[in-house]
Design an enzyme around this catalytic site. Sequence first.
Site, PDB file in Angstrom:
ATOM      1  N   TYR A 180       0.851  -1.190   0.000  1.00  0.00           N
ATOM      2  CA  TYR A 180       0.000   0.000   0.000  1.00  0.00           C
ATOM      3  C   TYR A 180       0.885   1.238   0.000  1.00  0.00           C
ATOM      4  CZ  TYR A 180      -4.357   2.415   0.143  1.00  0.00           C
ATOM      5  OH  TYR A 180      -5.412   3.212  -0.214  1.00  0.00           O
ATOM      6  N   ARG A 236      -8.961  10.571  -8.169  1.00  0.00           N
ATOM      7  CA  ARG A 236      -8.076  11.229  -7.197  1.00  0.00           C
ATOM      8  C   ARG A 236      -7.300  10.158  -6.445  1.00  0.00           C
ATOM      9  NH1 ARG A 236      -7.158  12.273  -2.286  1.00  0.00           N
ATOM     10  NH2 ARG A 236      -8.856  10.924  -1.623  1.00  0.00           N
ATOM     11  N   LYS A 261      -6.155  -2.278  -0.970  1.00  0.00           N
ATOM     12  CA  LYS A 261      -7.023  -2.140   0.208  1.00  0.00           C
ATOM     13  C   LYS A 261      -7.612  -3.490   0.620  1.00  0.00           C
ATOM     14  CE  LYS A 261      -7.076   2.005   1.891  1.00  0.00           C
ATOM     15  NZ  LYS A 261      -7.938   3.147   1.710  1.00  0.00           N
ATOM     16  N   GLU A 306     -13.492   4.668  -2.718  1.00  0.00           N
ATOM     17  CA  GLU A 306     -12.059   4.919  -2.543  1.00  0.00           C
ATOM     18  C   GLU A 306     -11.521   5.862  -3.615  1.00  0.00           C
ATOM     19  OE1 GLU A 306      -8.814   4.586  -0.228  1.00  0.00           O
ATOM     20  OE2 GLU A 306     -10.639   3.434   0.128  1.00  0.00           O
ATOM     21  N   ASP A 307     -10.895   6.936  -3.180  1.00  0.00           N
ATOM     22  CA  ASP A 307     -10.181   7.865  -4.069  1.00  0.00           C
ATOM     23  C   ASP A 307     -11.058   8.446  -5.177  1.00  0.00           C
ATOM     24  OD1 ASP A 307      -8.031   7.565  -2.482  1.00  0.00           O
ATOM     25  OD2 ASP A 307      -6.803   6.432  -3.880  1.00  0.00           O
ATOM     26  N   ASP A 342     -11.556   7.658   2.687  1.00  0.00           N
ATOM     27  CA  ASP A 342     -10.871   8.950   2.637  1.00  0.00           C
ATOM     28  C   ASP A 342     -11.525   9.965   3.567  1.00  0.00           C
ATOM     29  OD1 ASP A 342      -9.062   8.152   0.471  1.00  0.00           O
ATOM     30  OD2 ASP A 342     -10.874   8.125  -0.740  1.00  0.00           O
ATOM     31  N   ASN A 400      -0.396  11.735   1.462  1.00  0.00           N
ATOM     32  CA  ASN A 400       0.329  10.640   0.824  1.00  0.00           C
ATOM     33  C   ASN A 400       0.529  10.950  -0.650  1.00  0.00           C
ATOM     34  OD1 ASN A 400       0.550   8.702   2.999  1.00  0.00           O
ATOM     35  ND2 ASN A 400      -1.659   8.435   2.864  1.00  0.00           N
TER      36      ASN A 400
END
EC number: 1.1.1.40
Length: 589
Positions: free
Chosen positions: A137, A190, A208, A280-281, A304, A445
């Site tokens: 990750y 993103r 994940k 996610e993202d 997030d 990150n």
Amino acid sequence: MSSISLKENGGEVSVKKDYSNGGGVRDLYGEDSATEDHLITPWTFSVASGCSLLRDPRYNKGLAFTEGERDAHYLRGLLPPSVFNQELQEKRLMHNLRQYEVPLHRYMALMDLQERNERLFYKLLIDNVAELLPVVYTPTVGEACQKYGSIFRRPQGLYISLKEKGKILEVLKNWPEKSIQVIVVTDGERILGLGDLGCQGMGIPVGKLSLYTALGGVRPSSCLPVTIDVGTNNEKLLNDEFYIGLRQRRATGQEYATFLDEFMRAVKQNYGEKVLVQFEDFANHNAFDLLEKYSSSHLVFNDDIQGTASVVLAGLLASLKLVGGTLADHTFLFLGAGEAGTGIAELIAVEVSKQTKAPVEETRKKIWLVDSKGLIVSSRLESLQQFKKPWAHEHEPVKGLLEAVKAIKPTVLIGSSGAGKTFTKEVVETMASLNEKPLILALSNPTSQSECTAEEAYTWSKGRAIFASGSPFDPVEYEGKLFVPGQANNAYIFPGFGLGLIMSGAIRVRDEMLLAASEALAAQVSEENYDKGLIYPPFTNIRKISANIAAKVAAKAYDLGLASHLKRPKDLVKYAESCMYSPGYRSYR
């Protein structure tokens, strides 16, 4: 003669071999002579023996097949004669992994292992979590996503593109596993702090879910990684000949909303009410909309927004032992007002409200956010996005972070901006001048996007800062004292959180569950950890941590009447541990 003939004799098939054609055999099914225009049948056989057993990652044990298993399953000659146990295999693989100097090469080696021997992959990850977590990750997965088109080997999840509009339910049914409990889905817009990576964002759901299994004990067969491909606005990818996704600009507006709605309806129809969908993202404008839209009708979770908030709140609760006071005594300043920043801020406000019995509208007033245009204040209200408006407090306009620190005088500084090197020497020194023990969290990150490094935080604060980051940093020695920076990694929360939802059969996610997860994590920090300046426990005990988090989340689900698995177990921690997937090899008949 140049053929093989098949003749039936009393119900049995006999084979007459013919080697006259250059020592070869006849192309019975027409594969060799077929052109692209000539259709053939892709024959497969599903007998788990011989080569097919070695090629199935769920059952393959490599050199760990026993002598008896090699005889029973036609493996003689297909493997070298030595028989290894799983521990020796693990030792050999870790030795090999440590030879790679480039983290991406380690990542690729681990993905290869996952595709050929699933149980050994998870055994390796569980036993070496502190060393391998940064590989599978953040930060390495970010580089893997950037180069996904070049390193792509075989699909590891489900790709649902606009080509499948109107057929998403059919696509879901193509996935071989039917008892899915957790879906991690991204649209790739993103990815970490790297921006729009389109279809190449698949590395995030895959990573994940490997942590859901390794850290939370959710069975691999119950996990489904999904990438929603609605195009990309990344010109570099659109012009890359190796790009694996749709070559078009992103769908937006009603087209996007309709496509996502079809996906969510298909998920519920195919897998039921209790499947957890983790967003996610997604870009900010979609992430908040999706969470708000589906939180009342589906079991949804945005890591997030909610996962980051929960893990940061846990660190803040734990830090009170080092900095003193209660959460309500502190003033918070955020750099970044996107998904993570506003999500963390809201959960802090909810926790303070719970502790003080004050309305959330009141507890928000000690939490300030800075975005790209400066401090969020009431004079900017009309131009703010909806999710930022609750944080527009009365104050004169302030443009920069340093000016905001001087004006607000925060005790806690939190970075979630995705912009590296923004906690400058002046900012950290000002925090240290205002506080005996300034709490500084640089959460962005990957490592290159971190607001500051651990060394900078400790050096510029003269060793007084309580520091944690989103990406891992090595220990720092300052004036003879060793500081071990904590990592506010979402992997502390989401695996145990997901396990708690699954084992209780929860049908919805509520803030009370997130608070319970935060409190459970904070309770795992020991005196030894505090002595090193840590506000998070070490990852070496992550399965124990996850079991405790799962128990608290499940308990809250039962308390709120949202659990569907009845009756309630007496000891939820032991029950959580009993539910966890074990990667040890099984014996075959």
